[in-house]
Design an enzyme around this catalytic site. Structure first.
Site, PDB file in Angstrom:
ATOM      1  N   HIS A  40       7.830 -11.379  13.023  1.00 59.57           N
ATOM      2  CA  HIS A  40       8.452 -11.270  11.858  1.00 59.57           C
ATOM      3  C   HIS A  40       8.884 -12.820  11.293  1.00 59.57           C
ATOM      4  CE1 HIS A  40       8.423  -7.560  13.034  1.00 59.57           C
ATOM      5  NE2 HIS A  40       8.710  -7.069  12.049  1.00 59.57           N
TER       6      HIS A  40
ATOM      7  N   GLU B  54      -2.991  -9.032  14.895  1.00 58.45           N
ATOM      8  CA  GLU B  54      -2.169  -8.039  15.763  1.00 58.45           C
ATOM      9  C   GLU B  54      -3.114  -6.525  15.740  1.00 58.45           C
ATOM     10  OE1 GLU B  54       1.282  -7.006  13.957  1.00 58.45           O
ATOM     11  OE2 GLU B  54       0.430  -6.419  11.945  1.00 58.45           O
TER      12      GLU B  54
ATOM     13  N   GLY C  66      -1.245  -8.398  10.624  1.00 59.72           N
ATOM     14  CA  GLY C  66      -2.646  -8.057  10.048  1.00 59.72           C
ATOM     15  C   GLY C  66      -2.977  -6.801  10.955  1.00 59.72           C
ATOM     16  N   ARG C  67      -2.503  -5.721  10.256  1.00 63.66           N
ATOM     17  CA  ARG C  67      -2.907  -4.310  10.775  1.00 63.66           C
ATOM     18  C   ARG C  67      -4.103  -3.875  10.510  1.00 63.66           C
ATOM     19  NH1 ARG C  67       0.479  -0.104  12.198  1.00 63.66           N
ATOM     20  NH2 ARG C  67       2.327  -1.502  11.849  1.00 63.66           N
TER      21      ARG C  67
ATOM     22  N   ASP D 286       0.079  -9.630   4.143  1.00 60.99           N
ATOM     23  CA  ASP D 286      -1.031  -9.192   4.598  1.00 60.99           C
ATOM     24  C   ASP D 286      -2.153  -9.508   3.676  1.00 60.99           C
ATOM     25  OD1 ASP D 286      -0.026  -8.237   6.950  1.00 60.99           O
ATOM     26  OD2 ASP D 286       0.078  -6.438   6.576  1.00 60.99           O
TER      27      ASP D 286
ATOM     28  N   GLU E 230       0.766  -1.248  -0.062  1.00 62.19           N
ATOM     29  CA  GLU E 230      -0.018  -0.029  -0.100  1.00 62.19           C
ATOM     30  C   GLU E 230       0.572   1.290  -0.078  1.00 62.19           C
ATOM     31  OE1 GLU E 230      -1.670   0.002   3.894  1.00 62.19           O
ATOM     32  OE2 GLU E 230      -2.584   1.689   3.692  1.00 62.19           O
TER      33      GLU E 230
ATOM     34  N   GLN F 281       6.686 -14.989  10.441  1.00 66.33           N
ATOM     35  CA  GLN F 281       5.732 -14.983   9.244  1.00 66.33           C
ATOM     36  C   GLN F 281       6.091 -14.428   7.723  1.00 66.33           C
ATOM     37  OE1 GLN F 281       1.637 -14.033  10.836  1.00 66.33           O
ATOM     38  NE2 GLN F 281       3.157 -12.961  12.207  1.00 66.33           N
TER      39      GLN F 281
ATOM     40  N   ARG G 161      -1.717 -18.726  27.613  1.00 66.48           N
ATOM     41  CA  ARG G 161      -0.513 -18.504  27.140  1.00 66.48           C
ATOM     42  C   ARG G 161      -0.625 -17.830  25.693  1.00 66.48           C
ATOM     43  NH1 ARG G 161       0.648 -19.609  31.781  1.00 66.48           N
ATOM     44  NH2 ARG G 161       2.483 -20.975  32.424  1.00 66.48           N
TER      45      ARG G 161
HETATM   46  O1  F6P Z   1       4.183  -6.317   5.894  1.00 70.56           O
HETATM   47  C1  F6P Z   1       2.954  -6.065   6.581  1.00 70.56           C
HETATM   48  C2  F6P Z   1       3.173  -6.128   8.041  1.00 70.56           C
HETATM   49  O2  F6P Z   1       3.340  -7.368   7.924  1.00 70.56           O
HETATM   50  C3  F6P Z   1       2.113  -5.793   9.006  1.00 70.56           C
HETATM   51  O3  F6P Z   1       1.259  -6.665   9.214  1.00 70.56           O
HETATM   52  C4  F6P Z   1       2.833  -5.364  10.311  1.00 70.56           C
HETATM   53  O4  F6P Z   1       2.139  -4.692  11.017  1.00 70.56           O
HETATM   54  C5  F6P Z   1       3.966  -4.584   9.815  1.00 70.56           C
HETATM   55  O5  F6P Z   1       4.274  -5.353   8.462  1.00 70.56           O
HETATM   56  C6  F6P Z   1       5.185  -4.822  10.784  1.00 70.56           C
HETATM   57  O6  F6P Z   1       6.446  -4.565  10.007  1.00 70.56           O
HETATM   58  P1  F6P Z   1       7.592  -3.929  10.637  1.00 70.56           P
HETATM   59  O7  F6P Z   1       7.906  -4.485  12.008  1.00 70.56           O
HETATM   60  O8  F6P Z   1       8.790  -4.099   9.625  1.00 70.56           O
HETATM   61  O9  F6P Z   1       7.300  -2.331  10.683  1.00 70.56           O
END
Ligand code: F6P
Length: 341
Positions: A271, A221, A170-171, A127, A103, A273, A265
């Protein structure tokens, strides 16, 4: 033609497969030369380059990350940033740019296209939240990693009669949570698009224990409780205005322990992922995107992005891809709820 290539934003398995396909076809079929820009938009902004030819891309297909490096630099926010990019591209004799990103990176590409830059986009994000394409490469790899994690969490949860929470990336969009939660047999999936009701989650957890199983909860997240706030690590913003997320899993564990009396827990996949080798699906998708992106350059289809529609690769206007995020439709979420509790 001399073509610049950059990878921006969060890295993603499959980036090297795109670069390889762009260079291989570009050199072999069209006799193009390439310039690799380092670290996303920082490369053209500061004139940071590396050689990019067939030798450079040999052996990179299964490699995670990006041989070009990445950053979240936003040149539009830098004083005189656009002018610096124009000057650097002219100095380097670059006739066109391929921007591989999500994006934010493609948002900059869109703005530069409107200013007359010859740019072609390739969609990238684990994402899967970019419009104009059914899937982005990297998503399948992230879902596979998260699914395997949940398979493992099931057995330890059962042994200890615990609630296990798996926090995934997943922001704004819950695609990774939805797909990995379904594939991994989660008993609840919580996504940013549908704020959750704590009483309902407690009900799912309790009913799972009543049937002598231990519950697994997959939470994105960016998920948040109804009447609650997004949980962030701190308040600092990156160049594109994003806060650092993560923390909802820990918060949920505390709340569920308090409400159910069961131990909980949390595993935050983070990361993991994004790292490592892409799945076969992502290698093929990334390769097809690369092959088609260089066709777009040959056709001078500036301001477009390659995308996947069904099984076809199509060209869509960059603006369409970056205008609105592709979030999880409520009907897709409802399908998953059949397995909650
Ligand atoms: O690539 C997108 C993403 O995976 C989001 O889901 C996540 O919030 C973000 O990257 C975190 O990335 P960084 O830690 O590199 O800022």
């Amino acid at each position: 033609m001399r073509v610049g290539v950059l990878t921006g934003g969060g890295d993603c398995p499959g980036l090297n497969a795109v670069i390889r396909a762009v260079v291989r076809r570009g050199v072999a079929d069209y006799g193009f030369e390439f310039v690799g820009f380092r670290d996303g938009w920082k490369g053209p902004l500061e004139g940071l380059t590396m050689d990019l030819d067939i030798d450079t891309v040999r052996g990179v297909l299964p490699r995670g990350g990006t041989i070009l490096g990445s950053s979240r630099t936003n040149p539009i926010k830098v004083d005189g940033g656009v002018e610096k990019i124009t000057a650097n591209l002219a100095d380097l004799g670059v006739d066109a740019l391929i921007a591989i990103g999500g994006e934010d990176t493609l948002g900059v590409a869109t703005a530069l296209t409107q200013l007359g830059f010859p740019v072609v986009g390739v969609p990238k994000t684990i994402d899967n939240d970019l419009s104009g394409t059914d899937y982005t490469f990297g998503f399948d790899t992230a879902v596979t990693i998260a699914t395997e994690a949940m398979d493992r969490l099931h057995t330890t949860a059962e042994s200890h009669h615990r609630i296990l929470i798996c926090e995934v990336m997943g922001r704004h969009a819950g695609w990774i949570a939805l797909h990995s939660g379904m594939a991994g047999g989660a008993n609840a999936i919580l996504i940013p698009e549908v704020p959750f009701d704590m009483d309902e989650v407690v009900g799912w957890v309790n009913s799972r224990f009543e049937t002598n199983y231990a519950p697994i909860i997959c939470v994105a997240e960016g998920a948040l409780p109804k009447d609650g706030n997004l949980i962030t690590k701190d308040t600092t913003l990156d160049a594109f205005g994003h806060v650092k997320l993560s923390g909802i899993g820990e918060w949920l564990a505390g709340a569920l322990e308090a409400h159910t009396g069961h131990e909980a827990r949390t595993t935050v996949l983070g990361h993991v992922q994004r790292g490592g080798s892409p799945t076969a699906f992502d290698r093929v998708l990334a390769t097809r995107f690369g092959l088609n992106a260089i066709e777009s350059v040959k056709d001078r289809a500036w301001g477009t992005m390659v995308g996947l529609r069904g099984t076809d690769i199509v060209r869509v206007p960059l603006q369409e891809a970056t205008g609105t995020l592709k979030t999880v439709p409520i009907e897709r979420y409802r399908e998953a709820t059949a397995f909650f509790g």
